[in-house]
Design a protein around this motif. Structure first.
Motif, PDB file in Angstrom:
ATOM      1  N   CYS A  28      45.563  39.066  46.918  1.00  0.00           N
ATOM      2  CA  CYS A  28      44.594  38.310  47.718  1.00  0.00           C
ATOM      3  C   CYS A  28      43.672  39.259  48.487  1.00  0.00           C
ATOM      4  CB  CYS A  28      45.338  37.397  48.691  1.00  0.00           C
ATOM      5  SG  CYS A  28      44.299  36.123  49.422  1.00  0.00           S
ATOM      6  N   LEU A  29      44.237  40.344  49.017  1.00  0.00           N
ATOM      7  CA  LEU A  29      43.441  41.344  49.728  1.00  0.00           C
ATOM      8  C   LEU A  29      42.443  42.021  48.791  1.00  0.00           C
ATOM      9  CD1 LEU A  29      42.850  43.054  52.269  1.00  0.00           C
ATOM     10  CD2 LEU A  29      44.722  44.561  51.558  1.00  0.00           C
ATOM     11  N   VAL A  30      42.929  42.415  47.606  1.00  0.00           N
ATOM     12  CA  VAL A  30      42.050  43.075  46.629  1.00  0.00           C
ATOM     13  C   VAL A  30      40.938  42.130  46.176  1.00  0.00           C
ATOM     14  CG1 VAL A  30      41.958  44.091  44.311  1.00  0.00           C
ATOM     15  CG2 VAL A  30      43.860  44.644  45.834  1.00  0.00           C
ATOM     16  N   TYR A  31      41.292  40.864  45.951  1.00  0.00           N
ATOM     17  CA  TYR A  31      40.291  39.874  45.531  1.00  0.00           C
ATOM     18  C   TYR A  31      39.239  39.657  46.613  1.00  0.00           C
ATOM     19  CZ  TYR A  31      38.408  35.406  43.831  1.00  0.00           C
ATOM     20  OH  TYR A  31      37.584  34.397  43.393  1.00  0.00           O
ATOM     21  N   SER A  32      39.670  39.612  47.876  1.00  0.00           N
ATOM     22  CA  SER A  32      38.725  39.460  48.995  1.00  0.00           C
ATOM     23  C   SER A  32      37.776  40.648  49.055  1.00  0.00           C
ATOM     24  CB  SER A  32      39.486  39.331  50.313  1.00  0.00           C
ATOM     25  OG  SER A  32      40.338  38.212  50.296  1.00  0.00           O
ATOM     26  N   MET A  33      38.307  41.852  48.826  1.00  0.00           N
ATOM     27  CA  MET A  33      37.460  43.058  48.810  1.00  0.00           C
ATOM     28  C   MET A  33      36.474  43.011  47.648  1.00  0.00           C
ATOM     29  SD  MET A  33      40.369  45.917  49.700  1.00  0.00           S
ATOM     30  CE  MET A  33      39.274  47.283  49.296  1.00  0.00           C
ATOM     31  N   ASN A  38      31.065  43.063  46.152  1.00  0.00           N
ATOM     32  CA  ASN A  38      30.049  42.711  45.152  1.00  0.00           C
ATOM     33  C   ASN A  38      28.979  41.784  45.718  1.00  0.00           C
ATOM     34  OD1 ASN A  38      30.767  43.885  42.352  1.00  0.00           O
ATOM     35  ND2 ASN A  38      32.736  43.149  43.107  1.00  0.00           N
ATOM     36  N   LEU A  39      29.360  40.907  46.651  1.00  0.00           N
ATOM     37  CA  LEU A  39      28.347  40.073  47.315  1.00  0.00           C
ATOM     38  C   LEU A  39      27.396  40.930  48.147  1.00  0.00           C
ATOM     39  CD1 LEU A  39      30.427  36.952  48.443  1.00  0.00           C
ATOM     40  CD2 LEU A  39      28.565  36.993  46.774  1.00  0.00           C
ATOM     41  N   TYR A 273      41.911  46.282  34.864  1.00  0.00           N
ATOM     42  CA  TYR A 273      40.673  45.908  34.176  1.00  0.00           C
ATOM     43  C   TYR A 273      39.993  44.702  34.824  1.00  0.00           C
ATOM     44  CZ  TYR A 273      37.603  45.393  30.104  1.00  0.00           C
ATOM     45  OH  TYR A 273      36.514  45.327  29.277  1.00  0.00           O
ATOM     46  N   THR A 274      40.802  43.718  35.228  1.00  0.00           N
ATOM     47  CA  THR A 274      40.231  42.452  35.709  1.00  0.00           C
ATOM     48  C   THR A 274      40.129  42.357  37.226  1.00  0.00           C
ATOM     49  OG1 THR A 274      42.427  41.405  35.683  1.00  0.00           O
ATOM     50  CG2 THR A 274      41.078  41.183  33.702  1.00  0.00           C
ATOM     51  N   THR A 275      40.878  43.200  37.954  1.00  0.00           N
ATOM     52  CA  THR A 275      40.937  43.048  39.408  1.00  0.00           C
ATOM     53  C   THR A 275      40.547  44.316  40.167  1.00  0.00           C
ATOM     54  OG1 THR A 275      42.768  41.493  39.087  1.00  0.00           O
ATOM     55  CG2 THR A 275      42.402  42.279  41.312  1.00  0.00           C
ATOM     56  N   VAL A 276      41.115  45.452  39.763  1.00  0.00           N
ATOM     57  CA  VAL A 276      40.902  46.687  40.523  1.00  0.00           C
ATOM     58  C   VAL A 276      39.514  47.273  40.277  1.00  0.00           C
ATOM     59  CG1 VAL A 276      41.733  49.037  40.922  1.00  0.00           C
ATOM     60  CG2 VAL A 276      43.364  47.180  40.544  1.00  0.00           C
ATOM     61  N   ILE A 277      39.106  47.355  39.008  1.00  0.00           N
ATOM     62  CA  ILE A 277      37.795  47.950  38.702  1.00  0.00           C
ATOM     63  C   ILE A 277      36.641  47.158  39.322  1.00  0.00           C
ATOM     64  CG2 ILE A 277      36.183  48.578  36.856  1.00  0.00           C
ATOM     65  CD1 ILE A 277      38.535  49.329  35.135  1.00  0.00           C
ATOM     66  N   PRO A 278      36.650  45.804  39.283  1.00  0.00           N
ATOM     67  CA  PRO A 278      35.590  45.074  39.993  1.00  0.00           C
ATOM     68  C   PRO A 278      35.542  45.362  41.488  1.00  0.00           C
ATOM     69  CG  PRO A 278      36.672  43.621  38.435  1.00  0.00           C
ATOM     70  CD  PRO A 278      37.462  44.894  38.454  1.00  0.00           C
ATOM     71  N   THR A 279      36.679  45.778  42.076  1.00  0.00           N
ATOM     72  CA  THR A 279      36.697  46.160  43.485  1.00  0.00           C
ATOM     73  C   THR A 279      36.109  47.551  43.678  1.00  0.00           C
ATOM     74  OG1 THR A 279      38.723  44.870  43.750  1.00  0.00           O
ATOM     75  CG2 THR A 279      38.184  46.394  45.517  1.00  0.00           C
ATOM     76  N   LEU A 280      36.362  48.443  42.713  1.00  0.00           N
ATOM     77  CA  LEU A 280      35.895  49.821  42.838  1.00  0.00           C
ATOM     78  C   LEU A 280      34.401  49.976  42.567  1.00  0.00           C
ATOM     79  CD1 LEU A 280      38.790  51.762  41.040  1.00  0.00           C
ATOM     80  CD2 LEU A 280      38.400  51.535  43.504  1.00  0.00           C
ATOM     81  N   ASN A 281      33.843  49.108  41.718  1.00  0.00           N
ATOM     82  CA  ASN A 281      32.427  49.251  41.352  1.00  0.00           C
ATOM     83  C   ASN A 281      31.484  49.339  42.556  1.00  0.00           C
ATOM     84  OD1 ASN A 281      32.830  49.470  38.642  1.00  0.00           O
ATOM     85  ND2 ASN A 281      32.244  47.388  38.130  1.00  0.00           N
ATOM     86  N   PRO A 282      31.578  48.410  43.529  1.00  0.00           N
ATOM     87  CA  PRO A 282      30.678  48.519  44.698  1.00  0.00           C
ATOM     88  C   PRO A 282      30.885  49.817  45.463  1.00  0.00           C
ATOM     89  CG  PRO A 282      31.717  46.363  44.631  1.00  0.00           C
ATOM     90  CD  PRO A 282      32.413  47.205  43.615  1.00  0.00           C
TER      91      PRO A 282
END
Length: 300
Positions: A28-33, A38-39, A273-282
């Protein structure tokens, strides 16, 4: 005597119930980040000072990252707290289509971003003319169309298989490798098709990206100013970092769909692939990009 399959059961991230609450709060924390980061990228890159093709592509990438995480994570969070971890047949089809569509589109978009950097570095005087608004929109639309074709073919092919055995998917979302492991028919032909699709979706864009960056590095070495070389290389290295992360995790998951590798290892790779990398991109793009940092500080 076949029964109509109406749902699957997702085993989730872990089979140990005592870890579910810890995993819930962590994910939940990673998803919030992911959503917040990204927003912020989407908001910052519409600033007039960042009205460039690179930031347009970055905004689309941020949107794809939000979508990828949102297709997988909410259902996973619900399953971590619920005793019923089932997903309907239609829901599984929809989730698989969305995951493959977003992943393939993102790969084609990364190739488009590499082409944008190639034109910016190797032909700076022609950059504005070559990478105009129509070209940028066309590249994004082609990426989406390519992702849609790949996703439709893969999803249709997977669900033409016969699932007459157990309906429990040893995964936390509907994906190709765990689904074909449930099939009671011969999947050797389909496995070959998966490898071909992996080459088409991952290795072909990856080779184009490497070719673009070979030309870019050659041009960077010719720049006399050390400061200009550092700035150009910093921008390009951010993109290469993202590409490397995607390529490593994606190929290990899909290149051998029914390999002897531990399913738990594939779960970790899929989570990255689906959770961590989308957090790291920003973080990768904003912390290594001076213009983005300046606008972000100004907006904040």
């Amino acid at each position: 005597n076949h029964t109509l399959l109406t749902e699957f059961v997702l085993s989730g991230l872990s089979s140990r119930p005592e870890l579910h609450h810890l995993l819930f709060f962590t994910v939940c924390l990673v998803y919030s980040m992911t959503l917040l980061g990204n927003l912020l990228i989407c908001m910052v890159t519409v600033h007039p000072t960042l009205h460039m093709p690179m930031y347009f592509f970055l905004r689309v990438l941020a949107f794809l990252d939000i979508s990828t995480a949102s297709v997988v994570v909410p259902k996973m969070l619900v399953n971590l707290l619920s005793e019923d971890s089932s997903i309907s047949y239609t829901g599984c089809v929809t989730q698989l289509y969305c995951v493959v569509f977003l992943a393939a589109t993102e790969w084609y978009l990364l190739a488009a971003m590499a082409y944008d950097r190639y034109v910016a570095v190797c032909s700076p005087l022609r950059y504005a003319a070559v990478m105009n608004t129509r070209v940028c929109l066309s590249l994004v639309l082609l990426s989406c169309c390519g992702g849609n074709v790949v996703s439709v073919v893969q999803t249709a092919w997977v669900f033409t298989l016969s699932f007459c055995g157990p309906r429990r998917i040893n995964y936390f979302f509907c994906d190709i490798p765990p689904l074909i492991m449930l099939s009671c028919t011969d999947t050797s032909r389909y496995e070959k098709q998966i490898i071909s699709a992996t080459v088409l979706v991952i290795f072909t864009p990856f080779c184009l990206i490497l070719l673009s960056y070979a030309c870019i590095i050659s041009s960077i070495l010719k720049i006399s100013s050390a400061e200009s070389r550092h700035k150009t290389f910093s921008t390009c290295s951010s993109h290469l970092t993202v590409v490397t992360l995607y390529c490593a995790s994606g190929t290990l998951i899909y290149l051998q769909p029914k390999s002897s590798n531990s399913q738990e290892t594939k779960k970790i790779l899929a989570l990255i692939y689906t959770t961590v990398i989308p957090t790291l991109n920003p973080l990768i793009y904003s912390l290594r990009n001076k213009e983005v940092k300046e606008v972000l500080i100004r907006v904040m």
